[in-house]
Write a protein that holds these residues in place. Structure first.
Motif, PDB file in Angstrom:
ATOM      1  N   ALA A 242       0.845  -1.192   0.000  1.00  0.00           N
ATOM      2  CA  ALA A 242       0.000   0.000   0.000  1.00  0.00           C
ATOM      3  C   ALA A 242       0.874   1.233   0.000  1.00  0.00           C
ATOM      4  CB  ALA A 242      -0.902   0.009   1.235  1.00  0.00           C
ATOM      5  N   GLU A 243       0.335   2.295  -0.561  1.00  0.00           N
ATOM      6  CA  GLU A 243       1.004   3.589  -0.504  1.00  0.00           C
ATOM      7  C   GLU A 243       0.360   4.363   0.637  1.00  0.00           C
ATOM      8  OE1 GLU A 243       1.365   7.657  -3.120  1.00  0.00           O
ATOM      9  OE2 GLU A 243       0.836   5.797  -4.136  1.00  0.00           O
ATOM     10  N   LEU A 244       1.147   4.707   1.636  1.00  0.00           N
ATOM     11  CA  LEU A 244       0.621   5.390   2.813  1.00  0.00           C
ATOM     12  C   LEU A 244       1.222   6.788   2.902  1.00  0.00           C
ATOM     13  CD1 LEU A 244       0.928   2.387   5.273  1.00  0.00           C
ATOM     14  CD2 LEU A 244      -1.108   3.129   4.047  1.00  0.00           C
ATOM     15  N   SER A 245       0.443   7.736   3.404  1.00  0.00           N
ATOM     16  CA  SER A 245       0.873   9.133   3.439  1.00  0.00           C
ATOM     17  C   SER A 245       1.844   9.434   4.569  1.00  0.00           C
ATOM     18  CB  SER A 245      -0.344  10.046   3.585  1.00  0.00           C
ATOM     19  OG  SER A 245      -0.936   9.855   4.863  1.00  0.00           O
ATOM     20  N   GLY A 246       1.883   8.599   5.595  1.00  0.00           N
ATOM     21  CA  GLY A 246       2.721   8.886   6.750  1.00  0.00           C
ATOM     22  C   GLY A 246       1.972   9.620   7.844  1.00  0.00           C
ATOM     23  N   GLY A 247       0.697   9.896   7.611  1.00  0.00           N
ATOM     24  CA  GLY A 247      -0.125  10.541   8.625  1.00  0.00           C
ATOM     25  C   GLY A 247      -0.490   9.557   9.725  1.00  0.00           C
ATOM     26  N   LEU A 248      -1.171  10.043  10.732  1.00  0.00           N
ATOM     27  CA  LEU A 248      -1.538   9.215  11.883  1.00  0.00           C
ATOM     28  C   LEU A 248      -2.344   7.992  11.468  1.00  0.00           C
ATOM     29  CD1 LEU A 248      -1.510   8.807  14.916  1.00  0.00           C
ATOM     30  CD2 LEU A 248      -3.516  10.275  15.071  1.00  0.00           C
ATOM     31  N   ASP A 249      -3.349   8.179  10.586  1.00  0.00           N
ATOM     32  CA  ASP A 249      -4.169   7.037  10.182  1.00  0.00           C
ATOM     33  C   ASP A 249      -3.351   6.012   9.411  1.00  0.00           C
ATOM     34  OD1 ASP A 249      -3.931   8.897   8.115  1.00  0.00           O
ATOM     35  OD2 ASP A 249      -5.893   8.465   7.267  1.00  0.00           O
ATOM     36  N   SER A 250      -2.424   6.465   8.563  1.00  0.00           N
ATOM     37  CA  SER A 250      -1.564   5.534   7.827  1.00  0.00           C
ATOM     38  C   SER A 250      -0.660   4.757   8.767  1.00  0.00           C
ATOM     39  CB  SER A 250      -0.711   6.278   6.804  1.00  0.00           C
ATOM     40  OG  SER A 250      -1.515   6.834   5.800  1.00  0.00           O
ATOM     41  N   CYS A 251      -0.159   5.427   9.785  1.00  0.00           N
ATOM     42  CA  CYS A 251       0.707   4.751  10.771  1.00  0.00           C
ATOM     43  C   CYS A 251      -0.065   3.660  11.514  1.00  0.00           C
ATOM     44  CB  CYS A 251       1.276   5.762  11.753  1.00  0.00           C
ATOM     45  SG  CYS A 251       2.433   6.927  11.004  1.00  0.00           S
ATOM     46  N   VAL A 252      -1.308   3.959  11.880  1.00  0.00           N
ATOM     47  CA  VAL A 252      -2.135   2.971  12.580  1.00  0.00           C
ATOM     48  C   VAL A 252      -2.377   1.770  11.667  1.00  0.00           C
ATOM     49  CG1 VAL A 252      -4.451   2.541  13.505  1.00  0.00           C
ATOM     50  CG2 VAL A 252      -3.230   4.629  14.136  1.00  0.00           C
ATOM     51  N   ILE A 253      -2.707   2.023  10.409  1.00  0.00           N
ATOM     52  CA  ILE A 253      -2.931   0.925   9.445  1.00  0.00           C
ATOM     53  C   ILE A 253      -1.674   0.101   9.295  1.00  0.00           C
ATOM     54  CG2 ILE A 253      -3.381   0.402   7.016  1.00  0.00           C
ATOM     55  CD1 ILE A 253      -5.295   2.880   7.056  1.00  0.00           C
ATOM     56  N   ASP A 254      -0.534   0.758   9.163  1.00  0.00           N
ATOM     57  CA  ASP A 254       0.742   0.049   9.007  1.00  0.00           C
ATOM     58  C   ASP A 254       1.022  -0.865  10.206  1.00  0.00           C
ATOM     59  OD1 ASP A 254       3.174  -0.529   7.662  1.00  0.00           O
ATOM     60  OD2 ASP A 254       4.225   0.856   8.997  1.00  0.00           O
ATOM     61  N   ILE A 255       0.799  -0.364  11.399  1.00  0.00           N
ATOM     62  CA  ILE A 255       1.018  -1.174  12.618  1.00  0.00           C
ATOM     63  C   ILE A 255       0.104  -2.384  12.622  1.00  0.00           C
ATOM     64  CG2 ILE A 255       0.681  -1.181  15.133  1.00  0.00           C
ATOM     65  CD1 ILE A 255       1.635   1.805  15.051  1.00  0.00           C
ATOM     66  N   LEU A 256      -1.183  -2.180  12.296  1.00  0.00           N
ATOM     67  CA  LEU A 256      -2.138  -3.286  12.315  1.00  0.00           C
ATOM     68  C   LEU A 256      -1.834  -4.313  11.235  1.00  0.00           C
ATOM     69  CD1 LEU A 256      -5.430  -1.292  12.963  1.00  0.00           C
ATOM     70  CD2 LEU A 256      -4.217  -2.783  14.578  1.00  0.00           C
ATOM     71  N   VAL A 257      -1.424  -3.878  10.048  1.00  0.00           N
ATOM     72  CA  VAL A 257      -1.075  -4.814   8.978  1.00  0.00           C
ATOM     73  C   VAL A 257       0.127  -5.651   9.400  1.00  0.00           C
ATOM     74  CG1 VAL A 257      -0.148  -4.980   6.629  1.00  0.00           C
ATOM     75  CG2 VAL A 257      -2.093  -3.479   7.097  1.00  0.00           C
ATOM     76  N   ASN A 258       1.107  -5.027  10.021  1.00  0.00           N
ATOM     77  CA  ASN A 258       2.307  -5.762  10.443  1.00  0.00           C
ATOM     78  C   ASN A 258       2.028  -6.745  11.558  1.00  0.00           C
ATOM     79  OD1 ASN A 258       4.597  -4.957   8.800  1.00  0.00           O
ATOM     80  ND2 ASN A 258       4.178  -2.903   9.558  1.00  0.00           N
ATOM     81  N   ARG A 259       1.003  -6.501  12.359  1.00  0.00           N
ATOM     82  CA  ARG A 259       0.658  -7.454  13.419  1.00  0.00           C
ATOM     83  C   ARG A 259       0.096  -8.717  12.819  1.00  0.00           C
ATOM     84  NH1 ARG A 259      -2.124  -3.666  18.027  1.00  0.00           N
ATOM     85  NH2 ARG A 259      -0.213  -2.679  18.675  1.00  0.00           N
TER      86      ARG A 259
END
Length: 187
Positions: free
Chosen positions: A170-187
């Protein structure tokens, strides 16, 4: 693998536009029904993704960007002076469908707009499939709201990950919501 757009159109084809009540995300789209000679424009619940349209007795133009509508020749781009005046003076003008242009409108969030152009006559019919206060969640504390939000976001990310077999990118913006998504995907 199926794109979000294909999935949404397949759901609409199978279940009709009422299925949009159950779709979680930001989207705007259009479907043409050749039998009825009707365009159906639809928009997400909260109106994150706009959908503008212009219609006169000869043409229908729609776009998720006002510039897309205004760039078409012979679009009446007359300014909505009343709206701009009220905005300027801080007036009370609440319309989710009005734009700064008299003849360019926006599809209402959580709705489906049916537009037909037949025999040099246009018609408009709207169906609202979702209302803001329809789904209230009452919690006993701020901690309960935080937990419910955590649960909903986690479930949303999990469902998207489960829908795609194999690796997920995914292409993520680096904003708070993108960071949360990134953490959850990695879990």
């Amino acid at each position: 693998c199926i794109s979000d757009e294909e999935l949404l159109l397949k759901l609409i084809a199978r279940k009709g536009f009422r299925i949009l009540r159950r779709v979680n995300g930001d989207f705007a789209g259009a479907v043409f029904n050749a039998e009825r000679m009707e365009w159906t424009l639809f928009r997400d619940h909260l109106g994150v993704r706009p959908l503008f349209y212009y219609m006169d007795d000869e043409k229908l133009i729609f776009s998720t960007d006002l510039r897309g509508v205004l760039s078409v020749p012979h679009v009446d781009g007359a300014i909505n002076e009343q709206l701009i005046f009220l905005k300027t003076i801080g007036g009370n003008y609440h319309s989710v469908t009005a734009t700064d242009y008299q003849h360019i409108h926006c599809v209402r969030p959580g709705s489906v707009a049916h537009l037909r152009l037949t025999e040099n006559r246009c018609s408009f019919r709207e169906t609202v499939y979702w209302k803001v206060r329809e789904h209230r969640i009452r919690m006993g504390s701020e901690a309960a709201y935080q937990e419910k939000l955590r649960e909903l976001v986690t479930d949303s990310v999990r469902r998207r990950c489960d829908a795609i077999p194999g690796l997920l990118g995914a292409e993520l913006s680096g904003g708070l919501d993108s960071c949360v998504i990134d953490i959850l995907v990695n879990r």
